[in-house]
Design a protein around this motif. Sequence first.
Motif, PDB file in Angstrom:
ATOM      1  N   MET A  80     -15.300   7.401  -7.782  1.00 41.51           N
ATOM      2  CA  MET A  80     -15.017   6.512  -6.657  1.00 41.51           C
ATOM      3  C   MET A  80     -13.849   5.589  -6.996  1.00 41.51           C
ATOM      4  SD  MET A  80     -18.687   5.473  -4.970  1.00 41.51           S
ATOM      5  CE  MET A  80     -17.834   4.531  -3.689  1.00 41.51           C
ATOM      6  N   TYR A  81     -13.791   5.153  -8.237  1.00 47.72           N
ATOM      7  CA  TYR A  81     -12.677   4.302  -8.651  1.00 47.72           C
ATOM      8  C   TYR A  81     -11.370   5.087  -8.652  1.00 47.72           C
ATOM      9  CZ  TYR A  81     -16.371   1.152 -10.288  1.00 47.72           C
ATOM     10  OH  TYR A  81     -17.465   0.330 -10.362  1.00 47.72           O
ATOM     11  N   MET A  82     -11.411   6.301  -9.190  1.00 53.01           N
ATOM     12  CA  MET A  82     -10.193   7.103  -9.231  1.00 53.01           C
ATOM     13  C   MET A  82      -9.714   7.447  -7.825  1.00 53.01           C
ATOM     14  SD  MET A  82      -7.722   8.371 -10.878  1.00 53.01           S
ATOM     15  CE  MET A  82      -8.179   8.289 -12.621  1.00 53.01           C
ATOM     16  N   ALA A  83     -10.648   7.704  -6.924  1.00 54.04           N
ATOM     17  CA  ALA A  83     -10.263   7.987  -5.545  1.00 54.04           C
ATOM     18  C   ALA A  83      -9.525   6.792  -4.931  1.00 54.04           C
ATOM     19  CB  ALA A  83     -11.497   8.338  -4.715  1.00 54.04           C
ATOM     20  N   ALA A  84     -10.030   5.606  -5.184  1.00 52.19           N
ATOM     21  CA  ALA A  84      -9.373   4.404  -4.660  1.00 52.19           C
ATOM     22  C   ALA A  84      -7.982   4.245  -5.267  1.00 52.19           C
ATOM     23  CB  ALA A  84     -10.227   3.172  -4.947  1.00 52.19           C
ATOM     24  N   LEU A  85      -7.871   4.504  -6.569  1.00 51.04           N
ATOM     25  CA  LEU A  85      -6.583   4.388  -7.245  1.00 51.04           C
ATOM     26  C   LEU A  85      -5.573   5.385  -6.688  1.00 51.04           C
ATOM     27  CD1 LEU A  85      -7.905   4.045 -10.898  1.00 51.04           C
ATOM     28  CD2 LEU A  85      -6.677   2.273  -9.631  1.00 51.04           C
ATOM     29  N   LYS A  86      -6.003   6.618  -6.516  1.00 56.38           N
ATOM     30  CA  LYS A  86      -5.077   7.637  -6.001  1.00 56.38           C
ATOM     31  C   LYS A  86      -4.699   7.362  -4.544  1.00 56.38           C
ATOM     32  CE  LYS A  86      -6.449  11.472  -9.008  1.00 56.38           C
ATOM     33  NZ  LYS A  86      -7.037  12.836  -9.067  1.00 56.38           N
ATOM     34  N   ASN A  87      -5.659   6.961  -3.754  1.00 62.39           N
ATOM     35  CA  ASN A  87      -5.384   6.716  -2.341  1.00 62.39           C
ATOM     36  C   ASN A  87      -4.327   5.642  -2.159  1.00 62.39           C
ATOM     37  OD1 ASN A  87      -7.192   8.654  -1.503  1.00 62.39           O
ATOM     38  ND2 ASN A  87      -8.867   7.216  -1.138  1.00 62.39           N
ATOM     39  N   GLN A  88      -4.469   4.554  -2.897  1.00 64.25           N
ATOM     40  CA  GLN A  88      -3.490   3.473  -2.711  1.00 64.25           C
ATOM     41  C   GLN A  88      -2.132   3.856  -3.288  1.00 64.25           C
ATOM     42  OE1 GLN A  88      -2.240   1.006  -5.199  1.00 64.25           O
ATOM     43  NE2 GLN A  88      -3.086   2.182  -6.917  1.00 64.25           N
ATOM     44  N   ALA A  89      -2.117   4.609  -4.380  1.00 60.33           N
ATOM     45  CA  ALA A  89      -0.843   5.011  -4.976  1.00 60.33           C
ATOM     46  C   ALA A  89      -0.060   5.910  -4.023  1.00 60.33           C
ATOM     47  CB  ALA A  89      -1.087   5.721  -6.310  1.00 60.33           C
ATOM     48  N   VAL A  90      -0.748   6.883  -3.441  1.00 58.54           N
ATOM     49  CA  VAL A  90      -0.091   7.785  -2.489  1.00 58.54           C
ATOM     50  C   VAL A  90       0.344   7.023  -1.243  1.00 58.54           C
ATOM     51  CG1 VAL A  90      -0.449   9.787  -0.990  1.00 58.54           C
ATOM     52  CG2 VAL A  90      -1.265   9.832  -3.363  1.00 58.54           C
ATOM     53  N   ALA A  91      -0.537   6.154  -0.740  1.00 58.35           N
ATOM     54  CA  ALA A  91      -0.182   5.360   0.451  1.00 58.35           C
ATOM     55  C   ALA A  91       1.034   4.479   0.181  1.00 58.35           C
ATOM     56  CB  ALA A  91      -1.368   4.514   0.881  1.00 58.35           C
ATOM     57  N   ASN A  92       1.171   3.998  -1.043  1.00 55.20           N
ATOM     58  CA  ASN A  92       2.305   3.137  -1.413  1.00 55.20           C
ATOM     59  C   ASN A  92       3.534   3.939  -1.829  1.00 55.20           C
ATOM     60  OD1 ASN A  92       0.680   0.880  -1.049  1.00 55.20           O
ATOM     61  ND2 ASN A  92       0.111   0.731  -3.217  1.00 55.20           N
ATOM     62  N   ASP A  93       3.412   5.274  -1.820  1.00 53.33           N
ATOM     63  CA  ASP A  93       4.501   6.140  -2.266  1.00 53.33           C
ATOM     64  C   ASP A  93       4.934   5.793  -3.687  1.00 53.33           C
ATOM     65  OD1 ASP A  93       6.192   8.321  -1.886  1.00 53.33           O
ATOM     66  OD2 ASP A  93       7.841   7.078  -1.116  1.00 53.33           O
ATOM     67  N   TRP A  94       3.989   5.298  -4.502  1.00 57.17           N
ATOM     68  CA  TRP A  94       4.206   4.990  -5.911  1.00 57.17           C
ATOM     69  C   TRP A  94       5.283   3.920  -6.120  1.00 57.17           C
ATOM     70  CZ3 TRP A  94       0.608   7.340  -8.935  1.00 57.17           C
ATOM     71  CH2 TRP A  94      -0.027   8.476  -8.400  1.00 57.17           C
ATOM     72  N   GLN A  95       5.444   3.063  -5.144  1.00 56.70           N
ATOM     73  CA  GLN A  95       6.487   2.046  -5.224  1.00 56.70           C
ATOM     74  C   GLN A  95       5.940   0.712  -5.730  1.00 56.70           C
ATOM     75  OE1 GLN A  95       9.828   2.426  -4.439  1.00 56.70           O
ATOM     76  NE2 GLN A  95       9.397   4.609  -4.101  1.00 56.70           N
ATOM     77  N   PRO A  96       6.665   0.023  -6.610  1.00 57.28           N
ATOM     78  CA  PRO A  96       6.383  -1.396  -6.852  1.00 57.28           C
ATOM     79  C   PRO A  96       6.837  -2.200  -5.628  1.00 57.28           C
ATOM     80  CG  PRO A  96       7.696  -0.418  -8.625  1.00 57.28           C
ATOM     81  CD  PRO A  96       7.742   0.526  -7.466  1.00 57.28           C
ATOM     82  N   PHE A  97       6.624  -3.514  -5.679  1.00 55.52           N
ATOM     83  CA  PHE A  97       7.131  -4.336  -4.587  1.00 55.52           C
ATOM     84  C   PHE A  97       8.615  -4.586  -4.797  1.00 55.52           C
ATOM     85  CE2 PHE A  97       6.727  -8.390  -1.915  1.00 55.52           C
ATOM     86  CZ  PHE A  97       6.846  -7.666  -0.748  1.00 55.52           C
ATOM     87  N   GLU A  98       9.213  -5.379  -3.954  1.00 55.87           N
ATOM     88  CA  GLU A  98      10.662  -5.341  -3.768  1.00 55.87           C
ATOM     89  C   GLU A  98      11.489  -6.245  -4.684  1.00 55.87           C
ATOM     90  OE1 GLU A  98      10.577  -8.531  -0.039  1.00 55.87           O
ATOM     91  OE2 GLU A  98      10.853  -6.399   0.339  1.00 55.87           O
ATOM     92  N   ARG A  99      10.895  -7.288  -5.306  1.00 58.47           N
ATOM     93  CA  ARG A  99      11.703  -8.246  -6.068  1.00 58.47           C
ATOM     94  C   ARG A  99      11.857  -7.746  -7.505  1.00 58.47           C
ATOM     95  NH1 ARG A  99       8.156 -13.481  -5.058  1.00 58.47           N
ATOM     96  NH2 ARG A  99       6.615 -11.903  -5.653  1.00 58.47           N
ATOM     97  N   LEU A 100      12.974  -7.136  -7.786  1.00 61.23           N
ATOM     98  CA  LEU A 100      13.185  -6.500  -9.083  1.00 61.23           C
ATOM     99  C   LEU A 100      13.289  -7.502 -10.227  1.00 61.23           C
ATOM    100  CD1 LEU A 100      15.762  -3.775  -8.000  1.00 61.23           C
ATOM    101  CD2 LEU A 100      13.319  -3.484  -8.401  1.00 61.23           C
ATOM    102  N   TYR A 101      13.519  -8.772  -9.914  1.00 63.51           N
ATOM    103  CA  TYR A 101      13.628  -9.809 -10.938  1.00 63.51           C
ATOM    104  C   TYR A 101      12.300 -10.520 -11.179  1.00 63.51           C
ATOM    105  CZ  TYR A 101      13.683 -12.519  -6.655  1.00 63.51           C
ATOM    106  OH  TYR A 101      13.341 -13.040  -5.433  1.00 63.51           O
ATOM    107  N   HIS A 102      11.270 -10.173 -10.435  1.00 65.28           N
ATOM    108  CA  HIS A 102      10.027 -10.944 -10.413  1.00 65.28           C
ATOM    109  C   HIS A 102       8.885 -10.134 -11.023  1.00 65.28           C
ATOM    110  CE1 HIS A 102       6.960 -13.709  -9.091  1.00 65.28           C
ATOM    111  NE2 HIS A 102       7.844 -14.467  -8.483  1.00 65.28           N
ATOM    112  N   ALA A 103       8.252 -10.665 -12.074  1.00 66.23           N
ATOM    113  CA  ALA A 103       7.191  -9.953 -12.789  1.00 66.23           C
ATOM    114  C   ALA A 103       6.029  -9.569 -11.882  1.00 66.23           C
ATOM    115  CB  ALA A 103       6.683 -10.810 -13.950  1.00 66.23           C
ATOM    116  N   ASP A 104       5.719 -10.389 -10.896  1.00 66.95           N
ATOM    117  CA  ASP A 104       4.585 -10.101 -10.016  1.00 66.95           C
ATOM    118  C   ASP A 104       4.684  -8.720  -9.380  1.00 66.95           C
ATOM    119  OD1 ASP A 104       3.608 -12.598 -10.531  1.00 66.95           O
ATOM    120  OD2 ASP A 104       3.819 -13.371  -8.494  1.00 66.95           O
ATOM    121  N   ASP A 105       5.913  -8.293  -9.096  1.00 69.53           N
ATOM    122  CA  ASP A 105       6.085  -7.127  -8.243  1.00 69.53           C
ATOM    123  C   ASP A 105       6.014  -5.795  -8.982  1.00 69.53           C
ATOM    124  OD1 ASP A 105       6.285  -9.044  -6.355  1.00 69.53           O
ATOM    125  OD2 ASP A 105       8.314  -8.570  -5.696  1.00 69.53           O
TER     126      ASP A 105
END
Length: 377
Positions: A80-105
């Motif tokens: 169930m955990y792996m399913a959640a991990l894969k679902n969000q990764a695919v939905a996010n297209d494996w992208q980090p967030f947008e601020r390349l200078y910011h550790a949070d992203d």
Amino acid sequence: MKYTIIAVIAFLFLSSCGDSMKSTSVEKDVFDEAQIKSSMIKALEWQEAHPIFAVHPTDWTNGAYYTGVARAHKTTGDMMYMAALKNQAVANDWQPFERLYHADDIAISYSYLYVAMNEKRRDFADLEPTKNFLDTHLYEDNNWKAGTNKSKEDKTILWWWCDALFMAPPVINLYVKHAKQPEYLDVMHKYYMETYNRLYDQEEQLFARDMRFVWKGNDDDRKEPNGKKVFWSRGNGWVIGGLALLLEDMPKDYEHRAFYVNLYKEMANRILEIQPEDGLWRTSLLDPESNDHGEVSGSGFYTFALAWGINNGYLDKKHTPAVKKAWKGIAACQHEDGRVGWVQNIGAFPEPASKDSYQNFGTGAFLLAGSEILKLQ
């Protein structure tokens, strides 16, 4: 404390997690393996059904949450955990967030890397966006690195706030392990030391959240009402939780590993020293009376890190009762439907929580804690 203007609220009705939940919870053995696993799955199911994030599904809040999901899977093997991990990764297209200078992203990439390292199909995960982010973040110039981004937080280093030590270093470290590119570790260490040298209080063995809270000896605005320095629970939870993640995957022969081991031990012993009697840490570590109730996100990160230290031989087993006391308090903060309450909302300094306050990173901290409590003897 003058770090913000906060409305005066009567919190006499607030009680500890345990007290607040007694009337609605059936008495359970919170250390029973089946019960721990059940409570973790309920937390996952509730959070997946009630998605929440600050600005975007790939932001730091989900990064912290899915780090907890990854660790829960690593301990339990529950798909169930792996399913959640894969679902969000695919939905996010494996992208980090947008601020390349910011550790949070880049925090979300911990979950992407975990999936990639546990997926048999080599073409399933796309880690190119993670690599591109790290290359830009670590190697290209920006205003923070240049020291030209002046502000009240004194953003003149790359990781200018202590939370960053959870967001980026464990991702870089795990990327090194996966891609076998050790040169990234030295760059990580360079920026980690900048943050450490600026924000770590050698006397208190705790981290200031950022330069606004670094007390220079003559500024009462940087102190709590009881005269103590301001040390935010979740801020220090980010750091020590990140240290546990770092040490698990860092090469045993890495030349700077001893620094991280020593820092972990210093912080762990200090956190244990100031643990309140009911097991849960308050949002202000040295002024617990200011918000006198347990808070789950900071406490969850501490419980994870401390249990990890015992499980891996970095802390003496004599501390096991203290860690179990913390988990008992955390478990009492979970609602019957799985929601994890008593989580301070998004912030940067000590503020109150409540029975019904929740955040996805609080669920992540709960899952992190449970993943190590399951292994605690």
